[in-house]
Scaffold this motif. Structure first.
Motif, PDB file in Angstrom:
ATOM      1  N   HIS A 256       0.811  -1.220   0.000  1.00 60.94           N
ATOM      2  CA  HIS A 256       0.000   0.000   0.000  1.00 60.94           C
ATOM      3  C   HIS A 256       0.846   1.274   0.000  1.00 60.94           C
ATOM      4  O   HIS A 256       0.697   2.146  -0.865  1.00 60.94           O
ATOM      5  N   LEU A 257       1.725   1.405   0.997  1.00 58.24           N
ATOM      6  CA  LEU A 257       2.457   2.659   1.141  1.00 58.24           C
ATOM      7  C   LEU A 257       3.496   2.834   0.044  1.00 58.24           C
ATOM      8  O   LEU A 257       3.733   3.956  -0.416  1.00 58.24           O
ATOM      9  N   LEU A 258       4.101   1.738  -0.384  1.00 59.24           N
ATOM     10  CA  LEU A 258       5.069   1.841  -1.467  1.00 59.24           C
ATOM     11  C   LEU A 258       4.387   2.241  -2.777  1.00 59.24           C
ATOM     12  O   LEU A 258       4.947   2.993  -3.579  1.00 59.24           O
ATOM     13  N   GLN A 259       3.172   1.750  -2.998  1.00 51.53           N
ATOM     14  CA  GLN A 259       2.424   2.161  -4.180  1.00 51.53           C
ATOM     15  C   GLN A 259       2.151   3.665  -4.162  1.00 51.53           C
ATOM     16  O   GLN A 259       2.282   4.350  -5.186  1.00 51.53           O
ATOM     17  N   VAL A 260       1.774   4.185  -3.005  1.00 52.30           N
ATOM     18  CA  VAL A 260       1.535   5.623  -2.892  1.00 52.30           C
ATOM     19  C   VAL A 260       2.837   6.391  -3.150  1.00 52.30           C
ATOM     20  O   VAL A 260       2.837   7.418  -3.833  1.00 52.30           O
ATOM     21  N   LEU A 261       3.940   5.879  -2.614  1.00 48.11           N
ATOM     22  CA  LEU A 261       5.236   6.528  -2.836  1.00 48.11           C
ATOM     23  C   LEU A 261       5.538   6.646  -4.334  1.00 48.11           C
ATOM     24  O   LEU A 261       6.002   7.700  -4.794  1.00 48.11           O
ATOM     25  N   THR A 262       5.304   5.594  -5.095  1.00 43.67           N
ATOM     26  CA  THR A 262       5.615   5.647  -6.527  1.00 43.67           C
ATOM     27  C   THR A 262       4.769   6.697  -7.234  1.00 43.67           C
ATOM     28  O   THR A 262       5.241   7.355  -8.167  1.00 43.67           O
ATOM     29  N   MET A 263       3.524   6.877  -6.790  1.00 41.02           N
ATOM     30  CA  MET A 263       2.670   7.902  -7.398  1.00 41.02           C
ATOM     31  C   MET A 263       3.177   9.299  -7.066  1.00 41.02           C
ATOM     32  O   MET A 263       3.132  10.212  -7.893  1.00 41.02           O
ATOM     33  N   ILE A 264       3.659   9.483  -5.847  1.00 41.60           N
ATOM     34  CA  ILE A 264       4.188  10.779  -5.430  1.00 41.60           C
ATOM     35  C   ILE A 264       5.486  11.108  -6.164  1.00 41.60           C
ATOM     36  O   ILE A 264       5.737  12.254  -6.532  1.00 41.60           O
ATOM     37  N   ALA A 265       6.322  10.097  -6.400  1.00 39.38           N
ATOM     38  CA  ALA A 265       7.681  10.344  -6.885  1.00 39.38           C
ATOM     39  C   ALA A 265       7.861  10.177  -8.387  1.00 39.38           C
ATOM     40  O   ALA A 265       8.868  10.620  -8.926  1.00 39.38           O
ATOM     41  N   MET A 266       6.938   9.548  -9.096  1.00 39.23           N
ATOM     42  CA  MET A 266       7.121   9.223 -10.507  1.00 39.23           C
ATOM     43  C   MET A 266       7.237  10.466 -11.377  1.00 39.23           C
ATOM     44  O   MET A 266       6.785  11.550 -11.009  1.00 39.23           O
ATOM     45  N   GLU A 267       7.849  10.280 -12.554  1.00 44.14           N
ATOM     46  CA  GLU A 267       7.901  11.338 -13.551  1.00 44.14           C
ATOM     47  C   GLU A 267       6.583  11.360 -14.329  1.00 44.14           C
ATOM     48  O   GLU A 267       5.798  10.419 -14.281  1.00 44.14           O
ATOM     49  N   ARG A 268       6.361  12.430 -15.048  1.00 38.90           N
ATOM     50  CA  ARG A 268       5.136  12.568 -15.827  1.00 38.90           C
ATOM     51  C   ARG A 268       5.069  11.475 -16.898  1.00 38.90           C
ATOM     52  O   ARG A 268       5.982  11.356 -17.740  1.00 38.90           O
ATOM     53  N   PRO A 269       4.003  10.655 -16.903  1.00 36.32           N
ATOM     54  CA  PRO A 269       3.868   9.660 -17.969  1.00 36.32           C
ATOM     55  C   PRO A 269       3.486  10.338 -19.283  1.00 36.32           C
ATOM     56  O   PRO A 269       2.912  11.432 -19.284  1.00 36.32           O
ATOM     57  N   VAL A 270       3.802   9.701 -20.397  1.00 40.96           N
ATOM     58  CA  VAL A 270       3.503  10.319 -21.689  1.00 40.96           C
ATOM     59  C   VAL A 270       2.013  10.267 -22.009  1.00 40.96           C
ATOM     60  O   VAL A 270       1.533  11.008 -22.867  1.00 40.96           O
ATOM     61  N   SER A 271       1.275   9.375 -21.322  1.00 42.67           N
ATOM     62  CA  SER A 271      -0.177   9.313 -21.509  1.00 42.67           C
ATOM     63  C   SER A 271      -0.788   8.666 -20.282  1.00 42.67           C
ATOM     64  O   SER A 271      -0.084   8.229 -19.365  1.00 42.67           O
ATOM     65  N   PHE A 272      -2.110   8.594 -20.257  1.00 42.83           N
ATOM     66  CA  PHE A 272      -2.812   7.940 -19.168  1.00 42.83           C
ATOM     67  C   PHE A 272      -2.935   6.434 -19.390  1.00 42.83           C
ATOM     68  O   PHE A 272      -3.615   5.755 -18.628  1.00 42.83           O
ATOM     69  N   SER A 273      -2.334   5.877 -20.397  1.00 45.79           N
ATOM     70  CA  SER A 273      -2.445   4.437 -20.629  1.00 45.79           C
ATOM     71  C   SER A 273      -1.765   3.683 -19.499  1.00 45.79           C
ATOM     72  O   SER A 273      -0.814   4.165 -18.876  1.00 45.79           O
TER      73      SER A 273
END
Length: 510
Positions: A256-273
């Motif tokens: 759970h918490l690691l998944q939230v971390l990836t959303m907070i830290a990720m770079e902008r995706p090229v699309s919503f796919s």
């Protein structure tokens, strides 16, 4: 609301393939707690909003021998009937629910299930089926094998939803993956982490990448630390035997918490796919080193200070010599240009002083000069309860002085979006699976990368029997040295008592 501008920029997966009319949803483990408390209420919620496939049929499957009337009473036990309209909708929902009893390791049982499904499909030329495994992990593989062998439609398609835990370390996770790969294709598997279905977690992408003022400051130059916190106000309550097999790190933090971390830290995706989003999450995980035990504290709850609440070891289902952690605080880092040097704190515990899941982004101090000891800005994303986003900021206190006060820019969902329905996480994720959208599900390489980060720490804690979790009172904030631990990574707590959320008076009190 007249002043609300709603914009939809295509959040569904590119190329997603929604289930067609006359599809069948099969809930395996239908007599269990997860199905009763989460799966069926979510399916009913989707039915109420006309989001299930047209003419869908739902089949429950479990080992328990239950008469159909009793079964329908069970699956509706956790569905709230608020008025006559909901009562009628529930009656309609139950009318297309049926039940089949069978074993999880017998071909004959699954053949009986398949015959029942085929009767419901009424000769469909390309039948589609969604199998939801609300089951314990020890039967995942055997059930998946029997489903593929006996219940996979010959001329149609099928999807399978798997609940966590996806193993207990890297080796067991890979073993599970290897056992599924020959039978189910990756695009047919939906690994459900229900935190990815929570409204505020799904909002992180929009919040981050849809607001330029946040994007400009979202880096190591401006952010001092990021905390992701999970707090429960209750203990194991007689169910510690199950929890003791996993502990708080495996139960909440690695997923759970690691998944939230990836959303907070990720770079902008090229699309919503789905693949673009999940590619960026995997890049974050691959930039994270394994967790150093020096950056970890663990605890186990003791009796409350007044003696009214029991300790973890008082639970009769827990081994009396258990070293299981019911609290942990872990500091990890991301070795990339954006985040290098910024501590990410994952903090989770049971039997604490409240119920809360939140992300707290603390910014660095303002430049010294005209200000001395002015509080830091913080952006808080409250995932539950009472979804909210608020930014703690400094402003001049009204009056004839230049005294400053801490206040907030506040978006509290229940106040701002009074007329909009906030779906339950399981509603959102089951709908994604129905629509064939993998965006909010865990991919195989993502799972592998997450276990690589945590497995050495988990083995270290399991194997070193001299490591004893620190005791903390039931109903407290956690171990007594928690604040010193956080402060050692640069976190400043409570802004010296100057701030109270949500409103502050001139003397700093509510």
């Amino acid at each position: 609301m007249a002043d609300t501008i709603i914009s939809n920029h295509g959040s569904s997966e590119k190329g997603a393939n929604p289930l067609p009319a006359n599809s069948v949803i099969v809930v395996l483990g239908a007599s269990g707690d997860l199905a009763k408390k989460k799966t069926f209420p979510a399916l009913f919620g989707l039915y109420r909003y006309d989001l299930l496939p047209k003419n869908v049929k739902i089949v429950g499957y479990a080992r328990s021998k239950i008469e159909e009337d009793d079964y329908k009473k069970r699956i509706s036990a956790y569905i709230k009937v608020l008025d006559d309209k909901v009562k009628k909708q529930l009656e309609e929902f139950l009318s297309f629910n049926t039940y089949v009893s069978g074993q999880y390791d017998k071909d004959e049982s699954f053949q009986v299930l398949t015959k029942h499904i085929e009767e419901l499909e009424a000769g469909a030329t390309e039948p589609h089926r969604l199998f939801y495994m609300a089951l314990p992990p020890n039967v995942f593989t055997v059930v998946a094998q029997h489903l593929k062998r006996n219940s996979y439609p010959k001329n149609g398609g099928a999807r399978i939803i798997i609940e966590k835990p996806f193993g207990h370390d890297l080796a067991s996770s890979r073993e599970l993956q290897t056992s599924l790969e020959p039978i189910w294709a990756e695009d047919e598997i939906f690994r459900i982490d229900h935190y990815l279905g929570k409204e505020m977690v799904k909002n992180i992408l929009i919040l981050r990448f849809g607001n330029e003022f946040l994007g400009a400051s979202w880096n190591k130059n401006h952010i001092s630390s990021v905390q992701i916190t999970f707090k429960e106000p209750f203990g194991t309550e007689g169910r510690g035997g199950y929890f003791d097999q996993f502990g708080i790190i495996r139960d909440v933090m690695q997923n759970h918490l690691l998944q939230v971390l990836t959303m907070i830290a990720m770079e902008r995706p090229v699309s919503f796919s789905a693949e673009d989003i999940r590619d960026e999450k995997v890049r974050v995980l691959r930039a994270m080193p394994i967790i150093d035990p020096k950056n970890v504290i663990i605890g186990q709850y003791d009796k409350s200070d007044d003696g009214t609440k029991p300790s973890y070891l008082d639970d009769e289902t827990v081994p009396k010599d258990s070293r299981c952690a019911t609290f942990a605080a872990i500091v990890t880092y991301i070795k990339n240009d954006r985040w290098d040097g910024v501590p990410f704190v994952l903090k989770a515990g049971k039997a604490l002083d409240g119920a809360k899941v939140e992300v707290r982004v603390q910014f660095k101090d303002v430049t010294s000069g005209i200000f001395k000891d002015i509080p830091r800005n913080e952006l808080v994303i409250r995932i539950q309860p009472s979804e909210a986003v608020y930014l703690k900021m400094n402003t001049k206190l009204p009056g004839l002085t230049t005294k400053t006060s801490v206040t907030e820019l506040d978006l509290t969902y229940k106040n701002r979006f009074k007329d909009l329905h906030i779906p339950e996480a399981y509603e959102s994720l089951i709908l994604d699976a129905i629509n064939g959208d993998h965006s909010n599900f865990v991919r195989d390489d993502e799972l592998d990368a997450s276990w690589k980060i945590f497995t050495p720490l988990l083995h270290y804690l399991d194997e070193n029997t001299d490591i004893i979790p620190a005791k903390y009172p039931y109903g407290s904030r956690g171990p007594a040295f928690l604040d010193d631990f956080l402060a050692s990574y640069g976190y400043v707590r409570e802004q010296n008592g100057l701030y109270n959320w949500p409103h502050t008076s001139a003397n700093g009190k509510l």
